[in-house]
Motif scaffolding. Structure first.
Motif, PDB file in Angstrom:
ATOM      1  N   PHE A   1       0.848  -1.190   0.000  1.00  0.00           N
ATOM      2  CA  PHE A   1       0.000   0.000   0.000  1.00  0.00           C
ATOM      3  C   PHE A   1       0.881   1.236   0.000  1.00  0.00           C
ATOM      4  N   GLU A   2       0.430   2.278  -0.664  1.00  0.00           N
ATOM      5  CA  GLU A   2       1.199   3.515  -0.778  1.00  0.00           C
ATOM      6  C   GLU A   2       1.519   4.102   0.595  1.00  0.00           C
ATOM      7  N   ASP A   3       0.562   4.041   1.509  1.00  0.00           N
ATOM      8  CA  ASP A   3       0.770   4.594   2.844  1.00  0.00           C
ATOM      9  C   ASP A   3      -0.230   3.979   3.816  1.00  0.00           C
ATOM     10  N   VAL A   4      -0.146   4.392   5.079  1.00  0.00           N
ATOM     11  CA  VAL A   4      -1.000   3.816   6.113  1.00  0.00           C
ATOM     12  C   VAL A   4      -2.470   4.145   5.870  1.00  0.00           C
ATOM     13  N   PHE A   5      -2.767   5.297   5.290  1.00  0.00           N
ATOM     14  CA  PHE A   5      -4.156   5.663   5.044  1.00  0.00           C
ATOM     15  C   PHE A   5      -4.791   4.757   3.989  1.00  0.00           C
ATOM     16  N   GLU A   6      -4.025   4.423   2.956  1.00  0.00           N
ATOM     17  CA  GLU A   6      -4.519   3.477   1.952  1.00  0.00           C
ATOM     18  C   GLU A   6      -4.706   2.098   2.585  1.00  0.00           C
ATOM     19  N   PHE A   7      -3.775   1.686   3.439  1.00  0.00           N
ATOM     20  CA  PHE A   7      -3.882   0.401   4.124  1.00  0.00           C
ATOM     21  C   PHE A   7      -5.135   0.340   4.988  1.00  0.00           C
ATOM     22  N   VAL A   8      -5.374   1.391   5.761  1.00  0.00           N
ATOM     23  CA  VAL A   8      -6.558   1.420   6.624  1.00  0.00           C
ATOM     24  C   VAL A   8      -7.836   1.372   5.786  1.00  0.00           C
ATOM     25  N   ALA A   9      -7.893   2.168   4.722  1.00  0.00           N
ATOM     26  CA  ALA A   9      -9.096   2.229   3.890  1.00  0.00           C
ATOM     27  C   ALA A   9      -9.337   0.941   3.110  1.00  0.00           C
ATOM     28  N   ALA A  10      -8.274   0.364   2.562  1.00  0.00           N
ATOM     29  CA  ALA A  10      -8.431  -0.799   1.675  1.00  0.00           C
ATOM     30  C   ALA A  10      -8.397  -2.140   2.390  1.00  0.00           C
TER      31      ALA A  10
ATOM     32  N   ILE B   1      -8.049  -2.559   6.467  1.00  0.00           N
ATOM     33  CA  ILE B   1      -8.574  -2.588   7.833  1.00  0.00           C
ATOM     34  C   ILE B   1     -10.075  -2.348   7.872  1.00  0.00           C
ATOM     35  N   VAL B   2     -10.559  -1.331   7.187  1.00  0.00           N
ATOM     36  CA  VAL B   2     -11.997  -1.035   7.232  1.00  0.00           C
ATOM     37  C   VAL B   2     -12.829  -2.206   6.687  1.00  0.00           C
ATOM     38  N   PRO B   3     -12.476  -2.797   5.547  1.00  0.00           N
ATOM     39  CA  PRO B   3     -13.252  -3.960   5.096  1.00  0.00           C
ATOM     40  C   PRO B   3     -13.183  -5.137   6.073  1.00  0.00           C
ATOM     41  N   ASP B   4     -12.010  -5.370   6.684  1.00  0.00           N
ATOM     42  CA  ASP B   4     -11.892  -6.456   7.665  1.00  0.00           C
ATOM     43  C   ASP B   4     -12.764  -6.168   8.883  1.00  0.00           C
ATOM     44  N   MET B   5     -12.795  -4.903   9.323  1.00  0.00           N
ATOM     45  CA  MET B   5     -13.644  -4.524  10.456  1.00  0.00           C
ATOM     46  C   MET B   5     -15.118  -4.740  10.117  1.00  0.00           C
ATOM     47  N   LYS B   6     -15.502  -4.352   8.925  1.00  0.00           N
ATOM     48  CA  LYS B   6     -16.898  -4.508   8.511  1.00  0.00           C
ATOM     49  C   LYS B   6     -17.287  -5.980   8.502  1.00  0.00           C
ATOM     50  N   GLU B   7     -16.407  -6.825   7.971  1.00  0.00           N
ATOM     51  CA  GLU B   7     -16.672  -8.265   7.938  1.00  0.00           C
ATOM     52  C   GLU B   7     -16.872  -8.794   9.363  1.00  0.00           C
ATOM     53  N   TRP B   8     -16.003  -8.402  10.282  1.00  0.00           N
ATOM     54  CA  TRP B   8     -16.122  -8.860  11.666  1.00  0.00           C
ATOM     55  C   TRP B   8     -17.381  -8.323  12.315  1.00  0.00           C
ATOM     56  N   ALA B   9     -17.732  -7.068  12.025  1.00  0.00           N
ATOM     57  CA  ALA B   9     -18.921  -6.458  12.621  1.00  0.00           C
ATOM     58  C   ALA B   9     -20.188  -7.214  12.231  1.00  0.00           C
ATOM     59  N   LEU B  10     -20.170  -7.830  11.062  1.00  0.00           N
ATOM     60  CA  LEU B  10     -21.341  -8.583  10.596  1.00  0.00           C
ATOM     61  C   LEU B  10     -21.424  -9.973  11.210  1.00  0.00           C
ATOM     62  N   THR B  11     -20.309 -10.451  11.795  1.00  0.00           N
ATOM     63  CA  THR B  11     -20.293 -11.834  12.291  1.00  0.00           C
ATOM     64  C   THR B  11     -20.002 -11.973  13.782  1.00  0.00           C
ATOM     65  N   VAL B  12     -19.436 -10.939  14.410  1.00  0.00           N
ATOM     66  CA  VAL B  12     -19.046 -11.041  15.826  1.00  0.00           C
ATOM     67  C   VAL B  12     -19.850 -10.034  16.635  1.00  0.00           C
ATOM     68  N   ASP B  13     -20.461 -10.484  17.696  1.00  0.00           N
ATOM     69  CA  ASP B  13     -21.222  -9.620  18.571  1.00  0.00           C
ATOM     70  C   ASP B  13     -20.264  -8.713  19.342  1.00  0.00           C
ATOM     71  N   ALA B  14     -20.578  -7.451  19.470  1.00  0.00           N
ATOM     72  CA  ALA B  14     -19.713  -6.500  20.179  1.00  0.00           C
ATOM     73  C   ALA B  14     -19.505  -6.900  21.631  1.00  0.00           C
ATOM     74  N   ASP B  15     -20.436  -7.617  22.227  1.00  0.00           N
ATOM     75  CA  ASP B  15     -20.247  -8.089  23.603  1.00  0.00           C
ATOM     76  C   ASP B  15     -19.071  -9.042  23.717  1.00  0.00           C
ATOM     77  N   ASP B  16     -18.729  -9.720  22.618  1.00  0.00           N
ATOM     78  CA  ASP B  16     -17.610 -10.667  22.620  1.00  0.00           C
ATOM     79  C   ASP B  16     -16.256  -9.960  22.571  1.00  0.00           C
ATOM     80  N   LEU B  17     -16.255  -8.677  22.250  1.00  0.00           N
ATOM     81  CA  LEU B  17     -15.006  -7.932  22.170  1.00  0.00           C
ATOM     82  C   LEU B  17     -14.625  -7.456  23.542  1.00  0.00           C
TER      83      LEU B  17
END
Length: 119
Positions: free
Chosen positions: A92-101, A103-119
């Motif tokens: 990735f060109e920089d950390v902002f591209e890494f986060v956008a491309a 981290i955010v998709p990985d977070m979204k995937e987890w948010a759809l499958t893991v209950d926040a109480d489990d965090l």
């Protein structure tokens, strides 16, 4: 990257950012040993459910802005690594591209499958 880490991010489940520089030296050592390009990285993030890491490439002793997302095998350290497969998933060109491309998709995937109480 320094600006981003100065904001105090710790966890973007499933990714976690370093709190102290030596914390991820083991992954940086594995990268140095296994990378087919014989490069170095300063590792700043780890995915909690697997051995995926992200680091800033070190060029001529200086930390660059380019992020390398990789998965080392942590093989036998008593012998030289065969370096027979590329441990780098993406760059990735920089950390902002890494986060956008990544981290955010990985977070979204987890948010759809893991209950926040489990965090």
């Amino acid at each position: 990257m320094r600006w981003f880490l100065a904001q105090g991010p710790g966890s973007f489940v499933p990714w976690h950012f370093i709190r102290e520089p030596p914390e991820m030296e083991f992954a940086a050592s594995a990268f140095r040993r296994e990378d087919i390009g014989y490069r170095e990285v300063f590792v700043f993030a780890r995915r909690q459910d697997c051995d995926d890491f992200a680091g800033l490439e070190v060029v001529n002793g200086s930390i660059s802005g380019e992020v390398i997302y990789f998965h080392p095998v942590f093989g036998d350290t008593s012998r030289p690594s065969p370096r027979d497969w590329d441990i780098v998933h993406r760059r990735f060109e920089d950390v902002f591209e890494f986060v956008a491309a990544q981290i955010v998709p990985d977070m979204k995937e987890w948010a759809l499958t893991v209950d926040a109480d489990d965090l």
